[in-house]
Motif scaffolding. Structure first.
Motif, mmCIF file in Angstrom:
data_model
loop_
_atom_site.group_PDB
_atom_site.id
_atom_site.type_symbol
_atom_site.label_atom_id
_atom_site.label_comp_id
_atom_site.label_asym_id
_atom_site.label_seq_id
_atom_site.Cartn_x
_atom_site.Cartn_y
_atom_site.Cartn_z
ATOM 1 N N LEU A 198 48.559 39.652 49.872
ATOM 2 C CA LEU A 198 48.435 39.167 49.101
ATOM 3 C C LEU A 198 48.866 38.341 47.892
ATOM 4 N N LEU A 199 47.697 37.204 48.043
ATOM 5 C CA LEU A 199 48.058 35.798 47.219
ATOM 6 C C LEU A 199 48.150 35.871 45.704
ATOM 7 N N PRO A 200 48.666 34.834 44.723
ATOM 8 C CA PRO A 200 48.114 35.044 43.346
ATOM 9 C C PRO A 200 46.555 34.651 43.052
ATOM 10 N N THR A 201 46.677 34.205 43.745
ATOM 11 C CA THR A 201 45.085 33.824 43.108
ATOM 12 C C THR A 201 44.044 35.214 43.179
ATOM 13 N N ASP A 202 44.534 36.685 44.127
ATOM 14 C CA ASP A 202 43.971 37.571 44.264
ATOM 15 C C ASP A 202 43.902 37.997 43.358
ATOM 16 N N VAL A 203 44.826 37.837 42.390
ATOM 17 C CA VAL A 203 45.474 38.426 41.422
ATOM 18 C C VAL A 203 44.812 37.438 39.130
ATOM 19 N N THR A 204 45.107 36.771 39.726
ATOM 20 C CA THR A 204 44.970 35.696 38.778
ATOM 21 C C THR A 204 43.524 35.154 38.600
ATOM 22 N N GLY A 205 42.832 34.546 39.900
ATOM 23 C CA GLY A 205 41.258 34.524 40.132
ATOM 24 C C GLY A 205 41.654 32.322 40.108
ATOM 25 N N VAL A 206 40.618 33.023 40.673
ATOM 26 C CA VAL A 206 40.664 31.128 41.658
ATOM 27 C C VAL A 206 39.460 30.281 40.753
ATOM 28 N N THR A 207 39.177 28.871 41.159
ATOM 29 C CA THR A 207 38.183 28.069 40.863
ATOM 30 C C THR A 207 37.430 27.480 42.302
ATOM 31 N N VAL A 208 36.646 27.473 41.997
ATOM 32 C CA VAL A 208 35.456 27.379 43.798
ATOM 33 C C VAL A 208 34.601 26.698 42.864
ATOM 34 N N PRO A 219 28.693 23.402 45.772
ATOM 35 C CA PRO A 219 28.300 22.472 45.760
ATOM 36 C C PRO A 219 26.357 22.525 45.072
ATOM 37 N N GLN A 220 25.688 23.994 45.024
ATOM 38 C CA GLN A 220 24.365 24.268 44.416
ATOM 39 C C GLN A 220 24.514 22.962 42.914
ATOM 40 N N THR A 221 25.356 22.921 42.209
ATOM 41 C CA THR A 221 25.439 22.033 41.038
ATOM 42 C C THR A 221 26.667 21.313 40.586
ATOM 43 N N GLY A 222 27.122 20.808 42.229
ATOM 44 C CA GLY A 222 28.394 20.080 41.875
ATOM 45 C C GLY A 222 29.717 19.752 40.747
ATOM 46 N N GLN A 223 29.238 20.999 40.446
ATOM 47 C CA GLN A 223 30.430 21.336 39.146
ATOM 48 C C GLN A 223 31.090 22.595 39.946
ATOM 49 N N PHE A 224 32.476 22.880 39.222
ATOM 50 C CA PHE A 224 34.025 23.717 39.867
ATOM 51 C C PHE A 224 33.661 25.204 38.470
ATOM 52 N N GLU A 225 33.216 26.345 39.577
ATOM 53 C CA GLU A 225 33.436 27.523 38.540
ATOM 54 C C GLU A 225 34.584 28.588 38.774
ATOM 55 N N PHE A 226 34.834 29.192 38.481
ATOM 56 C CA PHE A 226 36.170 29.686 38.131
ATOM 57 C C PHE A 226 35.410 31.918 37.732
ATOM 58 N N ARG A 227 36.200 31.685 38.708
ATOM 59 C CA ARG A 227 36.541 33.506 39.300
ATOM 60 C C ARG A 227 37.201 34.502 38.803
ATOM 61 N N PRO A 228 36.879 35.146 37.604
ATOM 62 C CA PRO A 228 37.950 35.965 37.686
ATOM 63 C C PRO A 228 38.986 36.630 39.065
ATOM 64 N N GLY A 229 39.875 36.718 38.597
ATOM 65 C CA GLY A 229 40.578 37.924 39.174
ATOM 66 C C GLY A 229 40.642 39.493 39.165
ATOM 67 N N PRO A 230 40.678 40.668 39.459
ATOM 68 C CA PRO A 230 40.830 41.445 38.590
ATOM 69 C C PRO A 230 41.840 41.722 37.684
ATOM 70 N N VAL A 231 42.727 41.178 36.855
ATOM 71 C CA VAL A 231 43.424 40.953 36.242
ATOM 72 C C VAL A 231 42.598 40.934 34.543
ATOM 73 N N HIS A 232 41.638 40.303 34.737
ATOM 74 C CA HIS A 232 40.941 40.315 33.558
ATOM 75 C C HIS A 232 40.194 41.596 32.814
ATOM 76 N N ALA A 233 41.031 42.662 32.646
ATOM 77 C CA ALA A 233 40.314 43.521 32.444
ATOM 78 C C ALA A 233 41.153 44.188 31.660
ATOM 79 N N ASN A 234 40.983 45.044 30.483
ATOM 80 C CA ASN A 234 41.068 46.078 29.176
ATOM 81 C C ASN A 234 42.787 46.274 29.829
ATOM 82 N N PHE A 235 42.231 46.950 30.818
ATOM 83 C CA PHE A 235 43.450 48.359 32.115
ATOM 84 C C PHE A 235 42.975 47.763 33.190
ATOM 85 N N VAL A 236 44.748 47.361 33.901
ATOM 86 C CA VAL A 236 44.922 46.956 35.217
ATOM 87 C C VAL A 236 45.941 47.576 35.923
ATOM 88 N N LEU A 237 45.321 48.509 36.935
ATOM 89 C CA LEU A 237 46.239 48.674 37.861
ATOM 90 C C LEU A 237 46.828 47.889 38.925
#
Length: 322
Positions: free
Chosen positions: A75-85, A88-106
């Motif tokens: 498991l990588l740290p970005t698998d926890v916190t999220g990653v910026t992707v 190419p369609q928009t030419g911009q970076f998009e943040f994809r949140p990881g599972p830690v972005h929730a009220n309750f995290v197991l």
């Protein structure tokens, strides 16, 4: 929320969880008390005793968003916190949140991941935010991490860093059920966790957490907490005593226990009720003490027995209702 309503809801919450997790009322109550203070929980026990089931049931009963992280050695740290992707369609970076972005995290089997990945949780646990690619993002409120881990002697486990252990408000252990409880579990038609209706909403949890911090703590109670902490730093069987953060956590958990029990002030019984769960994972045994079979919980009990308990009449509570 008036006090009677809060007490009734909390009782219903514990009872609801107990219909799924049989025979573990004390542990369920401590988990709810930890939630009332906004503290993270570490469930440490052998596989198969219901750690993950307890976490999933608590999360289902409290509503809000839920995230699950299955910790593995790769498991990588970005698998926890999220990653910026890059898109190419928009030419911009998009943040994809990881599972830690929730009220309750197991965080399931948290000690199966390498320390580098475990450390990715430190900022989230302490500050309720994560930083990815230099950008800091706040996590949803309330935010609670409920982690499970197997004993260290099990294959493929890593020791959690002391700094991370200190950020868990409580460490709980379920243990095996009693024979009659296991028979009851086999005889009962268990309701799927996915079908459980919430007992509490996130807004109600936030309100309760705010009220907990107004629970009165007498100066003599504070002196007692500090006396135990100071004694732990001089204890002959400990190489690391209770930290100041541990003392603060102990007081907060005592306030939450008093609130759960229906009082606006803390008494010594509240302090003692949460002591082992809050303190045992914060102290480190000396090597010779560990090899002789002494457990951290025994040292905590010894510290409590050696320190004089304050005696006082019912204090005058400050204004406002719970």
């Amino acid at each position: 929320m008036i006090h009677e309503q809060a007490r009734e809801i909390l009782e219903r919450l514990v009872g609801r969880v107990e219909t799924v997790v049989v025979g573990k009322r004390d542990e369920i109550e401590l988990a709810v008390v930890s939630m009332l203070y906004g503290g993270h929980i570490l469930l440490e026990d052998v596989p198969g005793v219901g750690k993950t089931l307890l976490v999933r049931t608590l999360a289902a009963c409290m509503g809000g968003s839920f995230g699950r992280i299955q910790f593995t050695s790769d498991l990588l740290p970005t698998d926890v916190t999220g990653v910026t992707v890059y898109q190419p369609q928009t030419g911009q970076f998009e943040f994809r949140p990881g599972p830690v972005h929730a009220n309750f995290v197991l965080a399931d089997e948290i000690n199966r991941a390498a320390p580098r990945t475990q450390s990715a949780l430190l900022e989230a646990m302490e500050e309720r935010k994560v930083t990815v690619d230099g950008i800091t993002r706040a996590l949803p409120q309330p935010f609670l991490l409920l982690a499970t881990q197997n004993p260290l002697e099990y294959e493929g486990t890593y020791r959690l860093p002391e700094a991370q252990l200190d950020r868990f408000l409580m460490r709980l252990s379920l243990g095996y059920p009693q024979p009659e409880q296991e028979i009851q579990m086999l005889s009962r038609m268990q309701e799927p966790v996915a079908e459980i209706k919430p007992v509490l909403l996130p807004e109600e949890i936030k309100l309760m957490q705010h009220k907990v911090r107004s629970v009165l703590v007498d100066e003599r109670i504070k002196q007692y907490l500090v006396s135990v902490a100071q004694a732990s730093r001089r204890h002959s069987q400990l190489s690391l005593g209770i930290s100041p953060r541990g003392t603060l956590a102990w007081m907060g958990a005592s306030q939450a226990m008093a609130y759960y029990r229906g009082r606006t002030y803390v008494i010594p019984d509240d302090v003692k009720a949460v002591a082992e769960a809050v303190l045992a994972h914060r102290v480190v045994l000396k090597t010779e003490a560990a090899f002789s079979g002494i457990r951290e919980a025994k040292v905590v009990t010894d510290l409590l027995n050696r320190t004089e308990v304050p005696m006082f009449s019912r204090p005058q509570a400050s204004g406002g209702s719970l």
